[in-house]
Structure formats: C-alpha cells, structure tokens
Design a protein around this motif. Sequence first.
Motif, PDB file in Angstrom:
ATOM      1  N   PRO A  30      73.762 -28.744 -36.599  1.00 61.17           N
ATOM      2  CA  PRO A  30      73.064 -28.799 -37.886  1.00 61.17           C
ATOM      3  C   PRO A  30      71.800 -27.931 -37.935  1.00 61.17           C
ATOM      4  CG  PRO A  30      73.832 -30.965 -37.302  1.00 61.17           C
ATOM      5  CD  PRO A  30      74.104 -30.074 -36.113  1.00 61.17           C
ATOM      6  N   GLY A  31      71.038 -27.896 -36.866  1.00 62.02           N
ATOM      7  CA  GLY A  31      69.819 -27.082 -36.834  1.00 62.02           C
ATOM      8  C   GLY A  31      70.016 -25.743 -36.154  1.00 62.02           C
ATOM      9  N   GLY A  32      71.273 -25.340 -35.955  1.00 67.64           N
ATOM     10  CA  GLY A  32      71.574 -24.105 -35.240  1.00 67.64           C
ATOM     11  C   GLY A  32      70.936 -22.875 -35.867  1.00 67.64           C
ATOM     12  N   LEU A  33      70.549 -21.964 -35.015  1.00 61.54           N
ATOM     13  CA  LEU A  33      69.827 -20.756 -35.403  1.00 61.54           C
ATOM     14  C   LEU A  33      70.780 -19.567 -35.425  1.00 61.54           C
ATOM     15  CD1 LEU A  33      66.733 -19.772 -35.634  1.00 61.54           C
ATOM     16  CD2 LEU A  33      67.096 -19.006 -33.301  1.00 61.54           C
ATOM     17  N   PHE A  34      70.687 -18.735 -36.461  1.00 62.02           N
ATOM     18  CA  PHE A  34      71.473 -17.508 -36.585  1.00 62.02           C
ATOM     19  C   PHE A  34      70.511 -16.345 -36.712  1.00 62.02           C
ATOM     20  CE2 PHE A  34      73.931 -14.631 -39.585  1.00 62.02           C
ATOM     21  CZ  PHE A  34      74.734 -14.078 -38.598  1.00 62.02           C
ATOM     22  N   VAL A  35      70.842 -15.241 -36.058  1.00 62.28           N
ATOM     23  CA  VAL A  35      70.036 -14.021 -36.101  1.00 62.28           C
ATOM     24  C   VAL A  35      70.823 -12.983 -36.905  1.00 62.28           C
ATOM     25  CG1 VAL A  35      68.848 -12.267 -34.729  1.00 62.28           C
ATOM     26  CG2 VAL A  35      69.082 -14.593 -33.825  1.00 62.28           C
ATOM     27  N   PRO A  36      70.611 -12.889 -38.223  1.00 58.42           N
ATOM     28  CA  PRO A  36      71.404 -11.962 -39.037  1.00 58.42           C
ATOM     29  C   PRO A  36      71.058 -10.493 -38.816  1.00 58.42           C
ATOM     30  CG  PRO A  36      69.764 -13.031 -40.394  1.00 58.42           C
ATOM     31  CD  PRO A  36      69.683 -13.671 -39.033  1.00 58.42           C
ATOM     32  N   GLU A  37      69.886 -10.253 -38.266  1.00 58.12           N
ATOM     33  CA  GLU A  37      69.467  -8.906 -37.879  1.00 58.12           C
ATOM     34  C   GLU A  37      68.368  -9.065 -36.837  1.00 58.12           C
ATOM     35  OE1 GLU A  37      66.318  -7.356 -41.055  1.00 58.12           O
ATOM     36  OE2 GLU A  37      68.203  -7.962 -41.982  1.00 58.12           O
ATOM     37  N   GLY A  39      65.182  -9.598 -34.946  1.00 56.38           N
ATOM     38  CA  GLY A  39      63.847  -9.995 -35.381  1.00 56.38           C
ATOM     39  C   GLY A  39      63.824 -11.018 -36.501  1.00 56.38           C
ATOM     40  N   THR A  40      64.988 -11.386 -37.051  1.00 58.52           N
ATOM     41  CA  THR A  40      65.065 -12.342 -38.146  1.00 58.52           C
ATOM     42  C   THR A  40      65.907 -13.531 -37.717  1.00 58.52           C
ATOM     43  OG1 THR A  40      64.938 -10.575 -39.787  1.00 58.52           O
ATOM     44  CG2 THR A  40      65.773 -12.679 -40.553  1.00 58.52           C
ATOM     45  N   THR A  41      65.407 -14.743 -37.929  1.00 59.03           N
ATOM     46  CA  THR A  41      66.163 -15.948 -37.612  1.00 59.03           C
ATOM     47  C   THR A  41      66.246 -16.839 -38.839  1.00 59.03           C
ATOM     48  OG1 THR A  41      64.190 -17.103 -36.817  1.00 59.03           O
ATOM     49  CG2 THR A  41      65.486 -15.901 -35.178  1.00 59.03           C
ATOM     50  N   VAL A  42      67.385 -17.522 -38.986  1.00 63.45           N
ATOM     51  CA  VAL A  42      67.581 -18.417 -40.126  1.00 63.45           C
ATOM     52  C   VAL A  42      68.325 -19.661 -39.663  1.00 63.45           C
ATOM     53  CG1 VAL A  42      67.530 -16.617 -41.910  1.00 63.45           C
ATOM     54  CG2 VAL A  42      69.698 -17.188 -40.800  1.00 63.45           C
ATOM     55  N   THR A  43      68.140 -20.750 -40.391  1.00 67.06           N
ATOM     56  CA  THR A  43      68.849 -21.998 -40.167  1.00 67.06           C
ATOM     57  C   THR A  43      69.274 -22.556 -41.517  1.00 67.06           C
ATOM     58  OG1 THR A  43      66.835 -23.323 -40.264  1.00 67.06           O
ATOM     59  CG2 THR A  43      67.515 -22.550 -38.085  1.00 67.06           C
ATOM     60  N   GLY A  44      70.053 -23.626 -41.507  1.00 70.27           N
ATOM     61  CA  GLY A  44      70.415 -24.339 -42.726  1.00 70.27           C
ATOM     62  C   GLY A  44      71.043 -23.467 -43.798  1.00 70.27           C
ATOM     63  N   ALA A  45      70.572 -23.646 -45.036  1.00 73.66           N
ATOM     64  CA  ALA A  45      71.140 -22.909 -46.173  1.00 73.66           C
ATOM     65  C   ALA A  45      70.988 -21.402 -46.000  1.00 73.66           C
ATOM     66  CB  ALA A  45      70.475 -23.363 -47.473  1.00 73.66           C
ATOM     67  N   ALA A  46      69.881 -20.957 -45.419  1.00 76.71           N
ATOM     68  CA  ALA A  46      69.682 -19.520 -45.200  1.00 76.71           C
ATOM     69  C   ALA A  46      70.692 -18.981 -44.187  1.00 76.71           C
ATOM     70  CB  ALA A  46      68.253 -19.247 -44.734  1.00 76.71           C
ATOM     71  N   ARG A  47      71.051 -19.798 -43.198  1.00 76.87           N
ATOM     72  CA  ARG A  47      72.080 -19.397 -42.233  1.00 76.87           C
ATOM     73  C   ARG A  47      73.417 -19.232 -42.940  1.00 76.87           C
ATOM     74  NH1 ARG A  47      72.598 -23.900 -38.753  1.00 76.87           N
ATOM     75  NH2 ARG A  47      74.152 -24.651 -40.218  1.00 76.87           N
ATOM     76  N   ARG A  48      73.754 -20.191 -43.814  1.00 74.58           N
ATOM     77  CA  ARG A  48      75.015 -20.115 -44.552  1.00 74.58           C
ATOM     78  C   ARG A  48      75.046 -18.877 -45.444  1.00 74.58           C
ATOM     79  NH1 ARG A  48      73.961 -25.485 -44.024  1.00 74.58           N
ATOM     80  NH2 ARG A  48      72.835 -25.745 -45.969  1.00 74.58           N
ATOM     81  N   GLN A  49      73.943 -18.574 -46.114  1.00 79.87           N
ATOM     82  CA  GLN A  49      73.882 -17.382 -46.976  1.00 79.87           C
ATOM     83  C   GLN A  49      74.012 -16.100 -46.163  1.00 79.87           C
ATOM     84  OE1 GLN A  49      70.142 -18.024 -48.925  1.00 79.87           O
ATOM     85  NE2 GLN A  49      70.995 -19.432 -50.438  1.00 79.87           N
TER      86      GLN A  49
END
Length: 113
Positions: A30-37, A39-49
């Motif tokens: 649930p709190g997993g972190l994604f690095v879309p590029e 230097g940038t990290t996102v979680t939650g709804a921002a991760r899904r987007q």
Amino acid sequence: MTIHPVSVAHAFAAAFNAKDAHAVDDVYEPGGLFVPEPGTTVTGAARRQANQRFLATGLPIELTPRHVYEHDGIALLIVDWTIGGTTGTATDVARKGADGRWRYVIDNPFGTA
C-alpha cells in the motif's frame, strides 16, 4: 509451496502487458514507492498515475531478472527490461507478505541512473 521473490517482477510484467492498471498497482505494498524518473518518487494515487502514463504507451514490457537476493522476507531484485526498444535496469526491493505474495516496497526502473 514457496513463492520466489522474482514472482513480483513477473506479476508486474503480466499486468503491464495486459494493460491492467489495477493489477499493476496490486504488485505494490500500500505504501510502496515508485520512481517514475530518476530523482522523483511517488506513492499512492501519484504512483498509480505515473504507472498509467507508462501503460498508455501501449508498448509491451519484457523482463529478464539478472540477480535476486533474498533474506528474511526482504528481496533485492536487479531486473533488465525493454519497452519498445528502450532498455534499462531496475533495482527493486520487495517484501513477502503474510499471504506469501511478494510486493514492491521500492520499484526503481531506472535503478542504475
């Protein structure tokens, strides 16, 4: 039955190639972190987007696990990937849940950048 940590990478690829945004998000804690590029990290709804932007390319992903190191329910995965001729190497951290499934804690597809 023992589930291997690399199963999370294969589950991600299957969901990605099916263009199933819900199934892609299900491979994360649930709190997993994604690095879309880098230097940038996102979680939650921002991760899904962020993942949705990758899915929107319509291109399939191919994965080749290079190294998997597991200890006490935590795993480090080094995975080579290709999407539409673009290649990279992910450095990911996964954790085994109480249900036996491995999920991403950190998904860094640009792990060598």
